[in-house]
Design an enzyme around this catalytic site. Structure first.
Site, short mmCIF file in Angstrom:
data_model
loop_
_atom_site.label_atom_id
_atom_site.label_comp_id
_atom_site.label_asym_id
_atom_site.label_seq_id
_atom_site.Cartn_x
_atom_site.Cartn_y
_atom_site.Cartn_z
N ASN A 1 0.87 -1.18 0.00
CA ASN A 1 0.00 0.00 0.00
C ASN A 1 0.90 1.23 0.00
O ASN A 1 1.45 1.61 1.03
CB ASN A 1 -0.90 -0.03 1.25
CG ASN A 1 -1.76 1.21 1.37
OD1 ASN A 1 -1.85 2.00 0.43
ND2 ASN A 1 -2.39 1.40 2.52
N TRP A 2 1.06 1.81 -1.18
CA TRP A 2 1.98 2.96 -1.29
C TRP A 2 1.39 4.24 -0.69
O TRP A 2 2.10 5.23 -0.56
CB TRP A 2 2.31 3.21 -2.77
CG TRP A 2 3.20 2.19 -3.38
CD1 TRP A 2 3.69 1.04 -2.81
CD2 TRP A 2 3.75 2.23 -4.71
NE1 TRP A 2 4.49 0.37 -3.70
CE2 TRP A 2 4.53 1.07 -4.88
CE3 TRP A 2 3.63 3.12 -5.78
CZ2 TRP A 2 5.21 0.80 -6.06
CZ3 TRP A 2 4.30 2.84 -6.97
CH2 TRP A 2 5.09 1.69 -7.10
N LYS A 3 0.10 4.20 -0.38
CA LYS A 3 -0.57 5.40 0.16
C LYS A 3 -0.34 6.59 -0.79
O LYS A 3 -0.38 6.40 -1.99
CB LYS A 3 -0.12 5.67 1.59
CG LYS A 3 -0.27 4.42 2.46
CD LYS A 3 -0.12 4.67 3.92
CE LYS A 3 -0.35 3.36 4.69
NZ LYS A 3 -0.33 3.53 6.14
N HIS B 1 -9.95 1.51 4.53
CA HIS B 1 -8.67 1.70 5.22
C HIS B 1 -8.86 2.73 6.35
O HIS B 1 -9.60 3.70 6.19
CB HIS B 1 -7.60 2.18 4.22
CG HIS B 1 -6.23 2.14 4.83
ND1 HIS B 1 -5.77 3.11 5.67
CD2 HIS B 1 -5.24 1.21 4.74
CE1 HIS B 1 -4.55 2.79 6.08
NE2 HIS B 1 -4.21 1.64 5.53
N GLU C 1 -7.17 5.08 7.36
CA GLU C 1 -6.86 6.47 7.03
C GLU C 1 -8.01 7.13 6.27
O GLU C 1 -8.17 8.35 6.29
CB GLU C 1 -5.54 6.53 6.24
CG GLU C 1 -4.36 6.29 7.18
CD GLU C 1 -3.13 5.68 6.53
OE1 GLU C 1 -3.04 5.69 5.29
OE2 GLU C 1 -2.28 5.17 7.28
N GLU D 1 -6.08 -4.64 10.43
CA GLU D 1 -5.07 -3.59 10.64
C GLU D 1 -5.39 -2.79 11.89
O GLU D 1 -6.11 -1.78 11.82
CB GLU D 1 -5.06 -2.63 9.44
CG GLU D 1 -4.64 -3.25 8.14
CD GLU D 1 -3.96 -2.21 7.27
OE1 GLU D 1 -2.78 -2.40 6.96
OE2 GLU D 1 -4.59 -1.19 6.93
N GLY E 1 1.98 2.36 10.88
CA GLY E 1 2.94 3.45 10.68
C GLY E 1 3.97 3.55 11.79
O GLY E 1 4.52 4.62 12.05
N SER F 1 2.78 -2.00 10.51
CA SER F 1 4.22 -2.07 10.81
C SER F 1 4.84 -3.43 10.54
O SER F 1 5.63 -3.94 11.35
CB SER F 1 4.48 -1.63 12.25
OG SER F 1 4.06 -0.29 12.40
N GLY G 1 2.58 -1.10 4.42
CA GLY G 1 2.59 0.33 4.09
C GLY G 1 4.01 0.83 3.88
O GLY G 1 4.63 0.58 2.84
P1 PGA Z 1 2.31 0.45 7.74
O1 PGA Z 1 0.89 0.70 7.03
O2 PGA Z 1 2.87 -0.83 7.21
O3 PGA Z 1 3.11 1.66 7.40
O4 PGA Z 1 2.03 0.34 9.22
C1 PGA Z 1 0.00 -0.34 6.82
C2 PGA Z 1 -1.28 0.23 6.25
O5 PGA Z 1 -1.72 1.29 6.71
O6 PGA Z 1 -1.86 -0.36 5.33
#
Ligand code: PGA
Length: 252
Positions: free
Chosen positions: A9-11, A94, A96, A164, A170, A212, A233
Site C-alpha cells: 500500500n503505497w498510500k 482503510h 486512514e 489492521e 505506521g 508495521s 505500508g
Molecule cells: P504500515 O501501514 O505498514 O506503514 O504500518 C499499513 C497500512 O496502513 O496499510
C-alpha cells in the site's frame, strides 16, 4: 494450497511518475522469483493507467473507489473505470479513509460495487486501541458485519480481509502486534465470518495482517500469526526491505 498474499500500500507516495516507475520496477523484479506468493501493488489512482495490468507476477490494486456506476460525481472513480483499466483489487475502509469520515455504510456500498464489477475488495478493519475488557472485539465485529451487510454468500470467496489495528500502523516492527495476539484475533474474525456465512464459506476468505510489517517481524508473524499474508505500508516504499518481506512470506 492457496497462495500467500502480500499487498503493497503505497498510500500517497511517491510524488512523481518517474519515481513510481522506479519503485514498481524494483517491486516487479523482486516478485519474479516467488513461487507461493501473490503480490498486489495498490498505487495512487493517478498512476494506475501508467502501468501494464498484465505485468507478470504483479497485480494492480487501487486504494479507493466510489460506489456509483457513473454520473455527476466530481473527483470520484468508479469500479468500472478500474476494471476497464485492468485493475483487479481495491482497498476499502482503510483506517486512514475512515479517519476522513468514511462510514461502515459507505464501505459496504463500495465493497458491493467492487464485487459487482468483478474486482476483489480488500476490506480493512481494525480497532483504535486494545482495552483489557475486550471491547475492541465488539468494535471489530461491528465493522465486519456492517461492512459486509447485504453481501451475498457466493461472493465471499472473492474477498480479502485485512486486519489492521490502528495502534500498530505506521510504527516500527517492535510496536506491531505480536503473533500470539494476532492468532487469537484472526480466530475471532473467522468466527464472525462463520456466523455470517457458515464455516465452509468463511474458510475461503483470506485474512491478512497490516500494521508495521517490516523485514524484522515478517517471518515470525507469517509463521505464527495464522494469517495468509500482509498489507504493507511504509516498508513497501523501500524495495530492499520489501524484498525481504516477500521472501519471508514465500519461504514460510
Ligand atoms: P504500515 O501501514 O505498514 O506503514 O504500518 C499499513 C497500512 O496502513 O496499510
Amino acid at each position: 494450497m492457496a497462495k500467500k498474499i502480500v499487498i503493497a500500500n503505497w498510500k500517497m507516495n511517491p510524488d512523481s511518475l518517474p519515481k513510481a516507475r522506479k519503485l514498481f520496477q524494483s517491486t516487479k523484479k523482486f516478485s519474479s522469483n516467488l513461487s507461493k506468493t501473490r503480490v498486489i501493488v495498490c498505487l495512487p489512482a493517478i498512476y494506475l493507467a501508467s502501468f501494464n495490468s498484465k505485468t507478470k507476477n504483479i497485480n494492480l490494486g487501487a486504494q479507493n473507489v466510489f460506489w456509483q456506476v457513473s454520473g455527476a460525481h466530481t473527483g470520484e472513480i468508479s469500479s468500472a473505470m478500474l476494471k476497464n483499466l485492468g485493475v483487479s483489487y481495491c482497498l476499502v475502509g482503510h483506517s486512514e479513509r475512515r479517519a476522513l469520515g468514511e462510514t461502515d455504510e459507505e464501505v459496504s456500498k463500495k465493497l458491493k460495487a467492487l464485487l459487482k464489477s468483478g474486482l476483489i475488495p480488500i476490506l480493512c478493519v481494525g480497532e483504535r486501541e486494545r482495552d483489557s475488557q475486550g471491547e475492541y472485539l465488539g468494535i471489530l465485529s461491528n465493522q465486519i458485519k456492517s461492512s459486509l451487510f447485504g453481501v451475498d454468500k457466493r461472493d465471499i470467496k472473492n474477498l480479502i480481509v485485512a486486519y489492521e489495528p490502528i495502534w500498530a500502523i505506521g510504527r516500527t516492527a517492535r510496536e506491531a502486534i505480536n503473533s500470539h495476539k494476532l492468532h487469537q484475533t484472526v480466530l475471532f474474525i473467522e468466527k464472525i465470518l462463520s456466523e455470517l456465512y457458515g464455516r465452509e464459506q468463511a474458510k475461503k476468505v483470506a485474512i491478512i495482517y497490516g500494521g508495521s510489517v517490516e523485514e524484522k517481524n515478517a517471518s515470525e508473524i507469517i509463521k505464527n500469526g495464522n494469517v495468509s499474508g500482509f498489507l504493507v505500508g511504509h516498508a513497501s516504499l523501500d524495495p530492499l526491505t520489501f524484498r525481504e518481506i516477500l521472501q519471508a512470506v514465500d519461504n514460510s
